[in-house]
Design a protein around this motif. Structure first.
Motif, PDB file in Angstrom:
ATOM      1  N   ARG A   3       2.629   4.116 -10.380  1.00  0.00           N
ATOM      2  CA  ARG A   3       2.099   3.232 -11.061  1.00  0.00           C
ATOM      3  C   ARG A   3       0.761   3.063 -11.107  1.00  0.00           C
ATOM      4  O   ARG A   3       0.484   3.209  -9.512  1.00  0.00           O
ATOM      5  CB  ARG A   3       2.565   1.578 -10.465  1.00  0.00           C
ATOM      6  CG  ARG A   3       4.397   1.502 -10.597  1.00  0.00           C
ATOM      7  CD  ARG A   3       4.881   1.291 -11.874  1.00  0.00           C
ATOM      8  NE  ARG A   3       6.343   0.989 -11.887  1.00  0.00           N
ATOM      9  CZ  ARG A   3       6.756   1.399 -13.322  1.00  0.00           C
ATOM     10  NH1 ARG A   3       6.176   2.446 -14.249  1.00  0.00           N
ATOM     11  NH2 ARG A   3       8.246   0.773 -12.940  1.00  0.00           N
ATOM     12  N   GLY A   4       0.061   2.855 -11.771  1.00  0.00           N
ATOM     13  CA  GLY A   4      -0.970   3.180 -11.921  1.00  0.00           C
ATOM     14  C   GLY A   4      -1.788   0.943 -11.854  1.00  0.00           C
ATOM     15  O   GLY A   4      -1.254   0.236 -12.207  1.00  0.00           O
ATOM     16  N   ASN A  35       0.353  -5.072  -1.581  1.00  0.00           N
ATOM     17  CA  ASN A  35       0.881  -4.658  -1.006  1.00  0.00           C
ATOM     18  C   ASN A  35       0.207  -3.397  -0.571  1.00  0.00           C
ATOM     19  O   ASN A  35       1.776  -2.597  -0.493  1.00  0.00           O
ATOM     20  CB  ASN A  35       2.192  -5.194  -0.722  1.00  0.00           C
ATOM     21  CG  ASN A  35       2.703  -4.921   0.793  1.00  0.00           C
ATOM     22  OD1 ASN A  35       1.932  -5.066   1.907  1.00  0.00           O
ATOM     23  ND2 ASN A  35       4.379  -4.870   0.939  1.00  0.00           N
ATOM     24  N   ILE A  36      -0.533  -3.084  -0.716  1.00  0.00           N
ATOM     25  CA  ILE A  36      -1.114  -0.735  -0.611  1.00  0.00           C
ATOM     26  C   ILE A  36      -0.857  -0.470   0.392  1.00  0.00           C
ATOM     27  O   ILE A  36      -1.873  -0.498   1.810  1.00  0.00           O
ATOM     28  CB  ILE A  36      -2.256  -0.768  -1.629  1.00  0.00           C
ATOM     29  CG1 ILE A  36      -2.111  -1.524  -2.951  1.00  0.00           C
ATOM     30  CG2 ILE A  36      -2.264   0.652  -1.887  1.00  0.00           C
ATOM     31  CD1 ILE A  36      -2.989  -0.653  -3.987  1.00  0.00           C
ATOM     32  N   ASN A  95       2.579   5.064  -4.985  1.00  0.00           N
ATOM     33  CA  ASN A  95       3.430   5.061  -5.181  1.00  0.00           C
ATOM     34  C   ASN A  95       4.718   3.954  -4.866  1.00  0.00           C
ATOM     35  O   ASN A  95       4.264   3.621  -3.517  1.00  0.00           O
ATOM     36  CB  ASN A  95       4.511   6.060  -3.811  1.00  0.00           C
ATOM     37  CG  ASN A  95       4.462   7.938  -4.533  1.00  0.00           C
ATOM     38  OD1 ASN A  95       4.118   7.912  -5.974  1.00  0.00           O
ATOM     39  ND2 ASN A  95       3.427   8.702  -3.484  1.00  0.00           N
ATOM     40  N   THR A  96       5.701   3.544  -5.764  1.00  0.00           N
ATOM     41  CA  THR A  96       6.415   2.040  -5.680  1.00  0.00           C
ATOM     42  C   THR A  96       7.298   1.713  -6.425  1.00  0.00           C
ATOM     43  O   THR A  96       7.685   2.415  -7.503  1.00  0.00           O
ATOM     44  CB  THR A  96       4.493   1.107  -5.652  1.00  0.00           C
ATOM     45  OG1 THR A  96       5.359  -0.348  -5.168  1.00  0.00           O
ATOM     46  CG2 THR A  96       4.400   0.686  -7.318  1.00  0.00           C
ATOM     47  N   ASP A  97       8.378   1.347  -5.715  1.00  0.00           N
ATOM     48  CA  ASP A  97       8.984   0.342  -6.623  1.00  0.00           C
ATOM     49  C   ASP A  97       8.413  -0.666  -7.329  1.00  0.00           C
ATOM     50  O   ASP A  97       9.952  -0.758  -8.160  1.00  0.00           O
ATOM     51  CB  ASP A  97      10.482   0.711  -6.328  1.00  0.00           C
ATOM     52  CG  ASP A  97      10.588   2.153  -4.990  1.00  0.00           C
ATOM     53  OD1 ASP A  97      11.356   2.916  -5.406  1.00  0.00           O
ATOM     54  OD2 ASP A  97      11.364   1.657  -3.476  1.00  0.00           O
ATOM     55  N   VAL A  98       7.945  -1.179  -7.363  1.00  0.00           N
ATOM     56  CA  VAL A  98       7.564  -2.290  -8.484  1.00  0.00           C
ATOM     57  C   VAL A  98       7.316  -2.165 -10.128  1.00  0.00           C
ATOM     58  O   VAL A  98       6.867  -0.876  -9.831  1.00  0.00           O
ATOM     59  CB  VAL A  98       6.152  -2.850  -7.469  1.00  0.00           C
ATOM     60  CG1 VAL A  98       5.692  -4.434  -8.871  1.00  0.00           C
ATOM     61  CG2 VAL A  98       6.347  -3.442  -5.449  1.00  0.00           C
ATOM     62  N   ASP A 102       5.789  -6.220 -12.252  1.00  0.00           N
ATOM     63  CA  ASP A 102       4.627  -7.280 -11.554  1.00  0.00           C
ATOM     64  C   ASP A 102       3.574  -6.746 -10.580  1.00  0.00           C
ATOM     65  O   ASP A 102       3.811  -7.158 -10.055  1.00  0.00           O
ATOM     66  CB  ASP A 102       5.776  -7.255 -10.861  1.00  0.00           C
ATOM     67  CG  ASP A 102       7.378  -7.492 -11.272  1.00  0.00           C
ATOM     68  OD1 ASP A 102       7.125  -8.411 -12.367  1.00  0.00           O
ATOM     69  OD2 ASP A 102       8.063  -7.575 -10.758  1.00  0.00           O
ATOM     70  N   ILE A 103       3.215  -5.083 -11.524  1.00  0.00           N
ATOM     71  CA  ILE A 103       1.841  -4.926 -10.625  1.00  0.00           C
ATOM     72  C   ILE A 103       0.336  -5.848 -10.744  1.00  0.00           C
ATOM     73  O   ILE A 103      -0.089  -6.856 -12.342  1.00  0.00           O
ATOM     74  CB  ILE A 103       1.179  -3.368 -11.603  1.00  0.00           C
ATOM     75  CG1 ILE A 103       2.656  -2.037 -10.934  1.00  0.00           C
ATOM     76  CG2 ILE A 103       0.077  -2.809 -10.990  1.00  0.00           C
ATOM     77  CD1 ILE A 103       2.756  -1.643 -10.012  1.00  0.00           C
ATOM     78  N   GLN A 104      -0.027  -6.316  -9.544  1.00  0.00           N
ATOM     79  CA  GLN A 104      -1.098  -7.258 -10.000  1.00  0.00           C
ATOM     80  C   GLN A 104      -2.408  -6.436  -9.966  1.00  0.00           C
ATOM     81  O   GLN A 104      -3.093  -6.126  -9.015  1.00  0.00           O
ATOM     82  CB  GLN A 104      -1.100  -7.961  -8.501  1.00  0.00           C
ATOM     83  CG  GLN A 104       0.133  -8.790  -8.212  1.00  0.00           C
ATOM     84  CD  GLN A 104       0.445 -10.037  -9.181  1.00  0.00           C
ATOM     85  OE1 GLN A 104      -0.665 -10.481  -9.390  1.00  0.00           O
ATOM     86  NE2 GLN A 104       1.142  -9.893  -9.490  1.00  0.00           N
TER      87      GLN A 104
END
Length: 123
Positions: A3-4, A35-36, A95-98, A102-104
């Motif tokens: 995700r970007g 939460n990176i 790399n995320t499952d978000v 929901d990305i901030q």
């Protein structure tokens, strides 16, 4: 899934100390809100408008503990008439499952005008 995550901040002057502080503040806010963990970051692109040439904003990321191996690239933002001045932008690929929704994304100071539709952060 990759995700970007976008972020931007303005600075009051073309000053290396101000640019470094702003870049660090933006990066810290992006990390906190999403939460990176640097181990999940594929790459980060940083840009600055052509009126900011006192330092390389990417230097700030490279100096953070755990970020030494994250590929970063600094570039100049397009100089568009009427565009936002003295602005530093960051695009992290993480790399995320978000879920995308929901990305901030983080827009601080004068950069809050760039994406009012994504105003999930505070100045």
């Amino acid at each position: 899934m990759v995700r970007g995550i976008r972020g931007a901040i303005t600075v009051s002057a073309n000053d290396s100390r101000l640019m470094e502080e702003a870049t660090k503040r933006l990066m810290e806010e992006m990390i906190a809100q999403n939460n990176i963990d640097p181990q999940t970051v594929c790459s980060a692109f940083l840009s600055a408008t052509n009126d900011l040439d006192a330092m390389f904003p990417a230097k700030v990321l490279r100096e953070q503990n755990g970020w030494e191996y994250v590929p970063v690239m600094c570039m100049q933002e397009l100089a568009i008439k009427g565009g936002l001045e003295r602005c530093i932008r960051i695009m992290m690929h993480v790399n995320t499952d978000v879920a995308q929704k929901d990305i901030q994304h983080v827009y601080l100071e004068g950069a809050s005008v760039l994406r009012p539709d994504l105003q999930q952060s505070t100045n």
